[in-house]
Design an enzyme around this catalytic site. Structure first.
Site, PDB file in Angstrom:
ATOM      1  N   LYS A  93       0.845  -1.204   0.000  1.00 14.47           N
ATOM      2  CA  LYS A  93       0.000   0.000   0.000  1.00 14.47           C
ATOM      3  C   LYS A  93       0.880   1.253   0.000  1.00 14.47           C
ATOM      4  CE  LYS A  93      -1.770   2.836   2.771  1.00 14.47           C
ATOM      5  NZ  LYS A  93      -1.715   4.159   2.116  1.00 14.47           N
ATOM      6  N   SER A 105       5.409   7.070  10.173  1.00 15.87           N
ATOM      7  CA  SER A 105       5.606   7.826  11.413  1.00 15.87           C
ATOM      8  C   SER A 105       5.640   6.905  12.630  1.00 15.87           C
ATOM      9  CB  SER A 105       4.471   8.838  11.569  1.00 15.87           C
ATOM     10  OG  SER A 105       3.248   8.149  11.634  1.00 15.87           O
ATOM     11  N   THR A 106       6.271   7.395  13.676  1.00 10.64           N
ATOM     12  CA  THR A 106       6.377   6.609  14.910  1.00 10.64           C
ATOM     13  C   THR A 106       4.992   6.371  15.513  1.00 10.64           C
ATOM     14  OG1 THR A 106       8.614   7.345  15.300  1.00 10.64           O
ATOM     15  CG2 THR A 106       7.384   6.640  17.242  1.00 10.64           C
ATOM     16  N   VAL A 118       2.027   5.988  14.027  1.00 11.38           N
ATOM     17  CA  VAL A 118       1.336   4.893  13.345  1.00 11.38           C
ATOM     18  C   VAL A 118       2.086   3.572  13.600  1.00 11.38           C
ATOM     19  CG1 VAL A 118       0.576   4.000  11.113  1.00 11.38           C
ATOM     20  CG2 VAL A 118       0.303   6.420  11.629  1.00 11.38           C
ATOM     21  N   GLU A 171      10.088   0.827  10.293  1.00 11.21           N
ATOM     22  CA  GLU A 171      11.083   1.870   9.961  1.00 11.21           C
ATOM     23  C   GLU A 171      10.388   3.195  10.216  1.00 11.21           C
ATOM     24  OE1 GLU A 171      14.126   1.322   9.026  1.00 11.21           O
ATOM     25  OE2 GLU A 171      14.158  -0.715   8.211  1.00 11.21           O
TER      26      GLU A 171
HETATM   27  P1  NAD Z   1       2.398   8.009   8.190  1.00  9.46           P
HETATM   28  O1  NAD Z   1       2.724   7.102   9.309  1.00  9.46           O
HETATM   29  O2  NAD Z   1       1.344   9.001   8.377  1.00  9.46           O
HETATM   30  O3  NAD Z   1       1.964   7.170   6.904  1.00  9.46           O
HETATM   31  C1  NAD Z   1       2.788   6.143   6.381  1.00  9.46           C
HETATM   32  C2  NAD Z   1       1.899   5.150   5.668  1.00  9.46           C
HETATM   33  O4  NAD Z   1       1.055   4.522   6.636  1.00  9.46           O
HETATM   34  C3  NAD Z   1       0.985   5.762   4.623  1.00  9.46           C
HETATM   35  O5  NAD Z   1       0.877   4.865   3.539  1.00  9.46           O
HETATM   36  C4  NAD Z   1      -0.360   5.853   5.371  1.00  9.46           C
HETATM   37  O6  NAD Z   1      -1.483   5.814   4.526  1.00  9.46           O
HETATM   38  C5  NAD Z   1      -0.302   4.604   6.232  1.00  9.46           C
HETATM   39  N1  NAD Z   1      -1.111   4.638   7.451  1.00  9.46           N
HETATM   40  C6  NAD Z   1      -1.589   5.714   8.117  1.00  9.46           C
HETATM   41  N2  NAD Z   1      -2.290   5.307   9.203  1.00  9.46           N
HETATM   42  C7  NAD Z   1      -2.235   3.956   9.220  1.00  9.46           C
HETATM   43  C8  NAD Z   1      -2.739   2.956  10.101  1.00  9.46           C
HETATM   44  N3  NAD Z   1      -3.434   3.272  11.190  1.00  9.46           N
HETATM   45  N4  NAD Z   1      -2.459   1.660   9.834  1.00  9.46           N
HETATM   46  C9  NAD Z   1      -1.740   1.316   8.755  1.00  9.46           C
HETATM   47  N5  NAD Z   1      -1.241   2.216   7.873  1.00  9.46           N
HETATM   48  C10 NAD Z   1      -1.476   3.520   8.113  1.00  9.46           C
HETATM   49  O7  NAD Z   1       3.770   8.661   7.769  1.00  9.46           O
HETATM   50  P2  NAD Z   1       4.026   9.698   6.613  1.00  9.46           P
HETATM   51  O8  NAD Z   1       3.623  11.028   7.091  1.00  9.46           O
HETATM   52  O9  NAD Z   1       3.454   9.197   5.333  1.00  9.46           O
HETATM   53  O10 NAD Z   1       5.609   9.590   6.449  1.00  9.46           O
HETATM   54  C11 NAD Z   1       6.477  10.342   7.199  1.00  9.46           C
HETATM   55  C12 NAD Z   1       7.052   9.519   8.321  1.00  9.46           C
HETATM   56  O11 NAD Z   1       7.708   8.362   7.799  1.00  9.46           O
HETATM   57  C13 NAD Z   1       8.122  10.266   9.075  1.00  9.46           C
HETATM   58  O12 NAD Z   1       7.929  10.096  10.445  1.00  9.46           O
HETATM   59  C14 NAD Z   1       9.406   9.606   8.619  1.00  9.46           C
HETATM   60  O13 NAD Z   1      10.462   9.715   9.525  1.00  9.46           O
HETATM   61  C15 NAD Z   1       8.981   8.209   8.396  1.00  9.46           C
HETATM   62  N6  NAD Z   1       9.894   7.505   7.502  1.00  9.46           N
HETATM   63  C16 NAD Z   1      10.753   6.591   8.029  1.00  9.46           C
HETATM   64  C17 NAD Z   1      11.651   5.930   7.205  1.00  9.46           C
HETATM   65  C18 NAD Z   1      12.624   4.917   7.754  1.00  9.46           C
HETATM   66  O14 NAD Z   1      13.217   4.200   6.966  1.00  9.46           O
HETATM   67  N7  NAD Z   1      12.803   4.838   9.056  1.00  9.46           N
HETATM   68  C19 NAD Z   1      11.666   6.198   5.840  1.00  9.46           C
HETATM   69  C20 NAD Z   1      10.778   7.129   5.348  1.00  9.46           C
HETATM   70  C21 NAD Z   1       9.891   7.776   6.189  1.00  9.46           C
END
Ligand code: NAD
Length: 504
Positions: free
Chosen positions: A209, A262-263, A265, A283
């Site tokens: 997804k 994100s942390t 989620v 991650e």
């Molecule tokens: P997010 O957690 O809001 O969303 C990430 C994904 O999760 C999206 O596809 C979203 O639709 C999905 N999602 C949202 N709620 C969900 C739920 N309850 N259950 C399952 N899936 C759900 O994060 P974002 O804003 O899209 O991305 C930014 C974050 O990602 C930042 O915190 C960044 O540090 C992190 N990130 C980490 C890495 C790593 O390798 N550690 C890499 C890239 C981004």
């Protein structure tokens, strides 16, 4: 300049910076626009779900728009998968796992993965432009970093597919089954490749997804997967927002969950998968410390800092968003940093001269602006170059905060934008304490001329990835992942295989 001498290195620096500055300050002469062409491909008006090797309409009957954050114009309509759609995708993945893919010799699997890599290379220009239009990142980044690295991951793991037992001597290895993978918007195709390539090499099938704001390169990858004749159901791509992600993660017939995001989620997912028997890798967010010692090559370090936080609009989980500078070189570093910031070109992401593209979404711009306000209210000093911003779209100037307290929110919390918080230090112990004093532990950077200092620091910094005299460098052969609230499990390298296997 104090010296006013023609050989003064500071003045020479000014001169070298004149050209891009001219563009920003509307001087007499400017860089000619160098937009990347969009004529070599055509986006569909509407994208369906990719399930069982076919494009299927969503049972939900719902669609949402994906827009170009640099223009706010709609790019395409995207199907929104509900739980029933996700169920169809998981069933297709299970059928492929128990059928052709599961029974296929590993050397044959490798050929498919290799073919996908080749097709990605062939379509690299198209993928780069789509990535830039859908996500807002500068074309220089998507063309030179995202797409080549994404293809490199498929090449790398194609090589591993028939050698997996050698990676784990003395262990019996077998695939886990169906992997549910959920990815964010900052490196859309690269994150998809980090997840898909090792899962397929190990013999799993997948339901992926993508993020709701950047689904287009994953859907173009689905077209590539079709062209590569991958048996149907091996890779299924379901689009939608958080509810779709939750349906993937919580589906009872998923054996492995791989999440990048994100942390907050990540914690939800950890709770919802606890006790389910699903293997989980997370991650998550980061707040990397970039540490400059006085003996570092300062010009090189400044370039590394700029690369670490401002390129890709700071939309990088491992972005060097905290800068620790040894007191002796603080004035020089901040002066050079401000100077370099003035020459950064903010604007049309499709222009090849652009350094900083558009912020990915209105929501993310809101978050960044909220933190910029917090930084000012907390009493830190803010600096932004005075570059013009386009009228439409979501934009943020590169931002620098000095006089930042260790407890300040801008130095503790992930902003995920082009905002850098600077502090000073005097001793190695002090900077280690400060750098490790965060809930995150994803990455860090050390700038020094002394190898012994590098080894000393890297053994004591609590971060999954530590760069020395460079920053934000990636390679498919090297593992990536975090400590603490940055998650667990590693992607990339041999480590990335282990998380998609039963090892007995
Ligand atoms: P997010 O957690 O809001 O969303 C990430 C994904 O999760 C999206 O596809 C979203 O639709 C999905 N999602 C949202 N709620 C969900 C739920 N309850 N259950 C399952 N899936 C759900 O994060 P974002 O804003 O899209 O991305 C930014 C974050 O990602 C930042 O915190 C960044 O540090 C992190 N990130 C980490 C890495 C790593 O390798 N550690 C890499 C890239 C981004």
């Amino acid at each position: 300049c104090m010296t006013k001498k023609p050989h003064c290195s500071y003045c020479r620096e000014q001169e070298l910076l004149l050209q891009p500055m001219a563009k920003q300050k509307n001087l007499d002469w400017q860089l000619a626009p160098a937009p990347e062409s969009k004529d070599h491909f055509k986006l569909k008006e509407q994208y369906e779900l990719f399930i069982g090797g076919k494009w299927v309409k969503p049972k939900s009957g719902k669609y949402f728009d994906t827009i170009n954050p640099a223009t706010e114009q709609k790019l395409a309509r995207i199907a929104e998968a509900n739980a029933a759609d996700v169920d169809s995708a998981v069933k297709a993945a299970r059928k492929a796992f128990e059928g052709p893919w599961g029974k296929m010799p590993a050397s044959e699997r490798a050929k498919y993965i290799f073919r996908i890599a080749r097709l990605m290379q062939e379509k690299a220009r198209e993928l780069a432009v789509i990535e830039t239009m859908d996500g807002g990142k500068a074309i220089r980044e998507s063309r030179d970093i995202d797409i080549p690295l994404a293809a490199a991951h498929f090449f790398y793991y194609a090589g591993w597919a028939d050698k997996i037992p050698y990676a784990f001597p003395g262990k019996q290895t077998s695939p886990l089954g169906v992997a549910g993978q959920v990815i964010p918007w900052n490196f859309p195709l690269l994150m998809a490749s980090w997840k898909l390539a090792p899962a397929l090499a190990c013999g799993n099938t997948v339901v992926l997804k993508p993020a709701e704001t950047t689904p287009l390169t994953a859907l173009t990858l689905a077209e590539i997967i079709q062209e590569a004749d991958l048996p149907e159901g091996v890779v299924n791509i379901v689009t939608g927002a958080g509810a779709t992600g939750a349906a993937v993660v919580n589906h009872p017939d998923v054996n492995k969950v791989a999440f990048t995001g994100s942390t907050n989620v990540g914690k939800l997912i950890q709770r919802s998968t606890a006790g389910s028997g699903k293997k989980l890798t997370l991650e998550l967010g980061g707040k990397a410390a970039n540490i400059i010692f006085a003996d570092a090559t300062i010009d090189q370090a400044v370039e590394g800092i700029v690369n670490g936080i401002y390129f890709n609009q700071g939309h990088v989980c491992c972005a060097g968003s905290r800068l620790y500078v040894e007191e002796a070189v603080y004035d020089e570093v901040v002066r050079k940093l401000k100077h370099r910031m003035k020459s950064l070109v903010v604007g049309d992401p499709l222009d090849k001269n652009t350094d900083i593209g558009a912020i990915n979404s209105k929501e993310q711009l809101g978050t960044i602006n909220k933190y910029i306000k917090i930084g000012q209210e907390e009493g830190s000093d803010m600096y932004q170059p005075t570059c013009d911003l386009p009228g439409k779209g979501f934009w943020c100037r590169p931002t620098l905060f000095t006089n930042v307290a260790q407890s300040a929110r801008i130095s503790q919390e992930e902003i995920f934008g082009p905002v850098l918080a600077v502090q000073t230090f005097r001793t190695m112990d002090e900077v280690l304490q400060k750098a490790n004093n965060t809930p995150y532990g994803l990455s860090a950077g050390v700038w020094t001329d002394k190898g012994s200092k590098i080894f000393n620091m890297t053994t004591k910094l609590r971060a999954g990835v530590i760069w020395a005299n460079t920053f934000n460098k990636f390679d498919p052969t090297s593992p990536f992942g975090g400590y603490k609230e940055s998650g667990y499990g590693r992607e990339g390298g041999v480590h990335g295989l282990g998380t998609y296997l039963n090892l007995n």
